[in-house]
Design a protein around this motif. Structure first.
Motif, PDB file in Angstrom:
ATOM      1  N   GLY A 168       0.820  -1.208   0.000  1.00 27.99           N
ATOM      2  CA  GLY A 168       0.000   0.000   0.000  1.00 27.99           C
ATOM      3  C   GLY A 168       0.850   1.253   0.000  1.00 27.99           C
ATOM      4  N   GLY A 169       1.923   1.240   0.775  1.00 27.68           N
ATOM      5  CA  GLY A 169       2.841   2.382   0.786  1.00 27.68           C
ATOM      6  C   GLY A 169       3.503   2.590  -0.562  1.00 27.68           C
ATOM      7  N   VAL A 170       3.898   1.509  -1.202  1.00 23.85           N
ATOM      8  CA  VAL A 170       4.508   1.603  -2.529  1.00 23.85           C
ATOM      9  C   VAL A 170       3.485   2.121  -3.536  1.00 23.85           C
ATOM     10  CG1 VAL A 170       5.490   0.252  -4.431  1.00 23.85           C
ATOM     11  CG2 VAL A 170       6.232  -0.164  -2.087  1.00 23.85           C
ATOM     12  N   ALA A 171       2.240   1.668  -3.423  1.00 25.93           N
ATOM     13  CA  ALA A 171       1.192   2.115  -4.347  1.00 25.93           C
ATOM     14  C   ALA A 171       0.931   3.611  -4.199  1.00 25.93           C
ATOM     15  CB  ALA A 171      -0.081   1.324  -4.100  1.00 25.93           C
ATOM     16  N   ILE A 172       0.895   4.120  -2.974  1.00 28.83           N
ATOM     17  CA  ILE A 172       0.689   5.550  -2.760  1.00 28.83           C
ATOM     18  C   ILE A 172       1.857   6.342  -3.345  1.00 28.83           C
ATOM     19  CG2 ILE A 172       0.577   7.339  -0.980  1.00 28.83           C
ATOM     20  CD1 ILE A 172      -1.058   5.330   0.691  1.00 28.83           C
ATOM     21  N   LEU A 173       3.064   5.858  -3.154  1.00 28.79           N
ATOM     22  CA  LEU A 173       4.240   6.519  -3.719  1.00 28.79           C
ATOM     23  C   LEU A 173       4.170   6.553  -5.245  1.00 28.79           C
ATOM     24  CD1 LEU A 173       7.016   7.777  -3.139  1.00 28.79           C
ATOM     25  CD2 LEU A 173       7.963   5.474  -3.282  1.00 28.79           C
TER      26      LEU A 173
END
Length: 53
Positions: free
Chosen positions: A27-32
């Motif tokens: 999820g963090g990678v997707a937001i980035l």
């Protein structure tokens, strides 16, 4: 053809990351990636030229 290959490679990388990372990390990678894509849209639209002027 170039656009299709970029999309295909991006999709494959996303699938690989989804398999390797925990859901919270992915999820963090997707937001980035969302922010990176928005910045890239501004660059393609000519924001860099307007910024220089």
């Amino acid at each position: 053809m170039e656009r299709f290959s970029v999309l295909a490679v991006g999709t494959m990388i996303s699938i690989i990351l989804a398999r390797m990372l925990m859901p919270r990390d992915f999820g963090g990678v997707a937001i980035l990636m969302i922010f990176i894509n928005l910045a890239q849209i501004f660059v393609v639209a000519g924001f860099n030229t307007a910024l220089i002027q």
